[in-house]
Design a protein around this motif. Structure first.
Motif, mmCIF file in Angstrom:
data_model
loop_
_atom_site.group_PDB
_atom_site.id
_atom_site.type_symbol
_atom_site.label_atom_id
_atom_site.label_comp_id
_atom_site.label_asym_id
_atom_site.label_seq_id
_atom_site.Cartn_x
_atom_site.Cartn_y
_atom_site.Cartn_z
ATOM 1 N N GLY A 106 -5.001 12.473 -7.261
ATOM 2 C CA GLY A 106 -5.873 13.543 -6.792
ATOM 3 C C GLY A 106 -5.878 13.647 -5.287
ATOM 4 O O GLY A 106 -4.989 13.123 -4.593
ATOM 5 N N ASN A 107 -6.890 14.303 -4.761
ATOM 6 C CA ASN A 107 -6.992 14.530 -3.324
ATOM 7 C C ASN A 107 -7.163 13.225 -2.548
ATOM 8 O O ASN A 107 -6.816 13.145 -1.382
ATOM 9 C CB ASN A 107 -8.151 15.486 -3.031
ATOM 10 N N GLY A 108 -7.679 12.195 -3.197
ATOM 11 C CA GLY A 108 -7.816 10.900 -2.530
ATOM 12 C C GLY A 108 -6.478 10.318 -2.112
ATOM 13 O O GLY A 108 -6.383 9.624 -1.095
ATOM 14 N N VAL A 109 -5.421 10.597 -2.874
ATOM 15 C CA VAL A 109 -4.082 10.114 -2.513
ATOM 16 C C VAL A 109 -3.618 10.780 -1.229
ATOM 17 O O VAL A 109 -3.038 10.134 -0.350
ATOM 18 C CB VAL A 109 -3.086 10.366 -3.669
ATOM 19 N N ARG A 110 -3.894 12.066 -1.095
ATOM 20 C CA ARG A 110 -3.510 12.780 0.127
ATOM 21 C C ARG A 110 -4.269 12.233 1.331
ATOM 22 O O ARG A 110 -3.686 11.973 2.382
ATOM 23 C CB ARG A 110 -3.796 14.272 -0.044
ATOM 24 N N VAL A 111 -5.569 12.028 1.180
ATOM 25 C CA VAL A 111 -6.373 11.494 2.279
ATOM 26 C C VAL A 111 -5.919 10.080 2.628
ATOM 27 O O VAL A 111 -5.775 9.734 3.813
ATOM 28 C CB VAL A 111 -7.876 11.537 1.913
ATOM 29 N N CYS A 112 -5.673 9.253 1.617
ATOM 30 C CA CYS A 112 -5.204 7.885 1.875
ATOM 31 C C CYS A 112 -3.831 7.879 2.539
ATOM 32 O O CYS A 112 -3.546 7.007 3.355
ATOM 33 C CB CYS A 112 -5.162 7.087 0.576
ATOM 34 N N SER A 113 -2.987 8.855 2.199
ATOM 35 C CA SER A 113 -1.678 8.950 2.851
ATOM 36 C C SER A 113 -1.828 9.255 4.332
ATOM 37 O O SER A 113 -1.105 8.700 5.164
ATOM 38 C CB SER A 113 -0.837 10.045 2.186
ATOM 39 N N ILE A 114 -2.770 10.129 4.664
ATOM 40 C CA ILE A 114 -3.000 10.459 6.075
ATOM 41 C C ILE A 114 -3.537 9.238 6.824
ATOM 42 O O ILE A 114 -3.079 8.926 7.930
ATOM 43 C CB ILE A 114 -3.954 11.666 6.183
ATOM 44 N N VAL A 115 -4.477 8.525 6.216
ATOM 45 C CA VAL A 115 -5.035 7.322 6.855
ATOM 46 C C VAL A 115 -3.963 6.234 6.964
ATOM 47 O O VAL A 115 -3.836 5.567 8.002
ATOM 48 C CB VAL A 115 -6.265 6.825 6.065
ATOM 49 N N TYR A 116 -3.176 6.061 5.909
ATOM 50 C CA TYR A 116 -2.096 5.062 5.910
ATOM 51 C C TYR A 116 -1.096 5.355 7.022
ATOM 52 O O TYR A 116 -0.687 4.455 7.753
ATOM 53 C CB TYR A 116 -1.408 5.070 4.544
ATOM 54 N N ALA A 117 -0.707 6.622 7.150
ATOM 55 C CA ALA A 117 0.244 6.987 8.200
ATOM 56 C C ALA A 117 -0.361 6.790 9.585
ATOM 57 O O ALA A 117 0.348 6.426 10.532
ATOM 58 C CB ALA A 117 0.700 8.429 8.003
ATOM 59 N N SER A 118 -1.663 6.998 9.717
ATOM 60 C CA SER A 118 -2.314 6.769 11.015
ATOM 61 C C SER A 118 -2.249 5.292 11.403
ATOM 62 O O SER A 118 -1.959 4.954 12.555
ATOM 63 C CB SER A 118 -3.773 7.227 10.956
ATOM 64 N N PHE A 119 -2.526 4.422 10.434
ATOM 65 C CA PHE A 119 -2.412 2.992 10.719
ATOM 66 C C PHE A 119 -0.953 2.569 10.902
ATOM 67 O O PHE A 119 -0.671 1.623 11.642
ATOM 68 C CB PHE A 119 -3.074 2.158 9.614
ATOM 69 N N ALA A 120 -0.038 3.262 10.240
ATOM 70 C CA ALA A 120 1.383 2.937 10.413
ATOM 71 C C ALA A 120 1.852 3.254 11.831
ATOM 72 O O ALA A 120 2.770 2.596 12.339
ATOM 73 C CB ALA A 120 2.214 3.685 9.384
ATOM 74 N N ILE A 121 1.236 4.242 12.468
ATOM 75 C CA ILE A 121 1.572 4.519 13.870
ATOM 76 C C ILE A 121 1.228 3.307 14.723
ATOM 77 O O ILE A 121 2.004 2.892 15.592
ATOM 78 C CB ILE A 121 0.828 5.784 14.363
ATOM 79 N N LEU A 131 0.762 4.161 -2.935
ATOM 80 C CA LEU A 131 0.557 5.582 -2.638
ATOM 81 C C LEU A 131 1.754 6.419 -3.080
ATOM 82 O O LEU A 131 1.592 7.524 -3.608
ATOM 83 C CB LEU A 131 0.315 5.784 -1.141
ATOM 84 N N LEU A 132 2.931 5.890 -2.874
ATOM 85 C CA LEU A 132 4.152 6.601 -3.250
ATOM 86 C C LEU A 132 4.178 6.890 -4.745
ATOM 87 O O LEU A 132 4.548 7.982 -5.174
ATOM 88 C CB LEU A 132 5.357 5.742 -2.849
ATOM 89 N N LEU A 133 3.751 5.938 -5.553
ATOM 90 C CA LEU A 133 3.767 6.114 -7.003
ATOM 91 C C LEU A 133 2.652 7.021 -7.504
ATOM 92 O O LEU A 133 2.715 7.510 -8.628
ATOM 93 C CB LEU A 133 3.679 4.749 -7.683
ATOM 94 N N GLN A 134 1.632 7.272 -6.693
ATOM 95 C CA GLN A 134 0.506 8.107 -7.105
ATOM 96 C C GLN A 134 0.692 9.583 -6.767
ATOM 97 O O GLN A 134 -0.144 10.405 -7.132
ATOM 98 C CB GLN A 134 -0.784 7.603 -6.454
ATOM 99 N N TYR A 135 1.763 9.945 -6.066
ATOM 100 C CA TYR A 135 1.921 11.327 -5.627
ATOM 101 C C TYR A 135 2.040 12.316 -6.775
ATOM 102 O O TYR A 135 1.570 13.435 -6.687
ATOM 103 C CB TYR A 135 3.148 11.455 -4.713
ATOM 104 N N ALA A 136 2.649 11.945 -7.875
ATOM 105 C CA ALA A 136 2.859 12.887 -8.975
ATOM 106 C C ALA A 136 1.574 13.170 -9.749
ATOM 107 O O ALA A 136 1.362 14.286 -10.203
ATOM 108 C CB ALA A 136 3.929 12.351 -9.914
ATOM 109 N N LYS A 137 0.709 12.170 -9.892
ATOM 110 C CA LYS A 137 -0.460 12.364 -10.743
ATOM 111 C C LYS A 137 -1.790 12.156 -10.028
ATOM 112 O O LYS A 137 -2.838 12.346 -10.622
ATOM 113 C CB LYS A 137 -0.387 11.430 -11.938
ATOM 114 N N LEU A 161 0.821 -1.214 0.000
ATOM 115 C CA LEU A 161 0.000 0.000 0.000
ATOM 116 C C LEU A 161 0.854 1.263 0.000
ATOM 117 O O LEU A 161 0.545 2.243 -0.692
ATOM 118 C CB LEU A 161 -0.937 0.014 1.213
ATOM 119 N N GLY A 162 1.924 1.241 0.766
ATOM 120 C CA GLY A 162 2.834 2.389 0.785
ATOM 121 C C GLY A 162 3.467 2.630 -0.573
ATOM 122 O O GLY A 162 3.602 3.773 -1.016
ATOM 123 N N LEU A 163 3.835 1.554 -1.250
ATOM 124 C CA LEU A 163 4.425 1.687 -2.580
ATOM 125 C C LEU A 163 3.414 2.240 -3.583
ATOM 126 O O LEU A 163 3.739 3.113 -4.399
ATOM 127 C CB LEU A 163 4.951 0.326 -3.048
#
Length: 196
Positions: free
Chosen positions: A140-155, A132-138, A128-130
């Motif tokens: 939308g806002n869903g990638v940003r929201v998913c990154s925040i949720v992913y980082a929350s679960f990573a904690i 999200l990482l590949l989606q940062y350049a292109k 999942l991290g990989l």
């Protein structure tokens, strides 16, 4: 016939002040011209903060992307550690003298199932991290929201990984930074920019 009588039809017409700038008058600098015809339309509100749309990824967003890669790599390391523990599981149980006792083997198998679960969880987090990482350049806002949720679960996964040489503490700190950087306005503007 006098010219001073206002009721005299043949007298001089009364003087009127000039109408100001308009038709037939030269433009005067510094004086706005009064328009005739349709009234002016109200200003159109611009998306992205008044017409600003970033063309390059902002520094905070790039930092969030790099830290997201650190979290994904950490989960690859965790998955490898669980895989090694799983590969050595039978030898470890044999050395501990667990074989032969049915009750002890049942608890050992339960422990092996927990290790398999954590191995799968770490592998899913790495994938999942990989993604999200590949989606940062292109993305939308869903990638940003998913990154925040992913980082929350990573904690949370970092809490379970504290025993792995402090790797869990690194994951927790980096995850908090990803949440902060992805939640900033510059990151939101990057992910909400128009794509042509």
């Amino acid at each position: 016939m006098s010219f001073g009588d206002p009721n005299n039809p043949y007298g001089q017409p009364p003087q009127q002040p000039p109408a100001g700038p308009g038709y037939g008058y030269p433009q005067q600098p510094g004086v706005p011209q009064q328009g005739y015809g349709y009234p002016a339309a109200p200003p159109v509100s611009q998306p992205y903060g008044g017409g600003y749309a970033p063309t390059q990824m902002p520094g905070l967003t790039r930092a969030a992307q790099i830290l997201l890669a650190v979290i994904a790599v950490a989960h690859v390391i965790i998955a490898a550690a669980y895989g090694k523990a799983l590969a050595d599981w039978d030898e470890t149980m044999l050395e501990a003298g667990i074989t032969g006792d049915a009750e002890a083997e049942r608890y050992a198998d339960l422990g092996k199932g927990v290790v398999v679960f954590f191995l799968g969880l770490a592998a899913v987090f790495a994938i999942l991290g990989l993604v999200l990482l590949l989606q940062y350049a292109k993305g939308g806002n869903g990638v940003r929201v998913c990154s925040i949720v992913y980082a929350s679960f990573a904690i949370v996964s970092g809490i379970f990984s504290l025993a792995l040489y402090g790797l869990g503490l690194v994951i927790m700190i980096v995850s908090i930074l990803v949440i902060v950087f992805a939640a900033k306005r510059t990151s939101a503007e990057w992910f909400r920019r128009p794509r042509y």
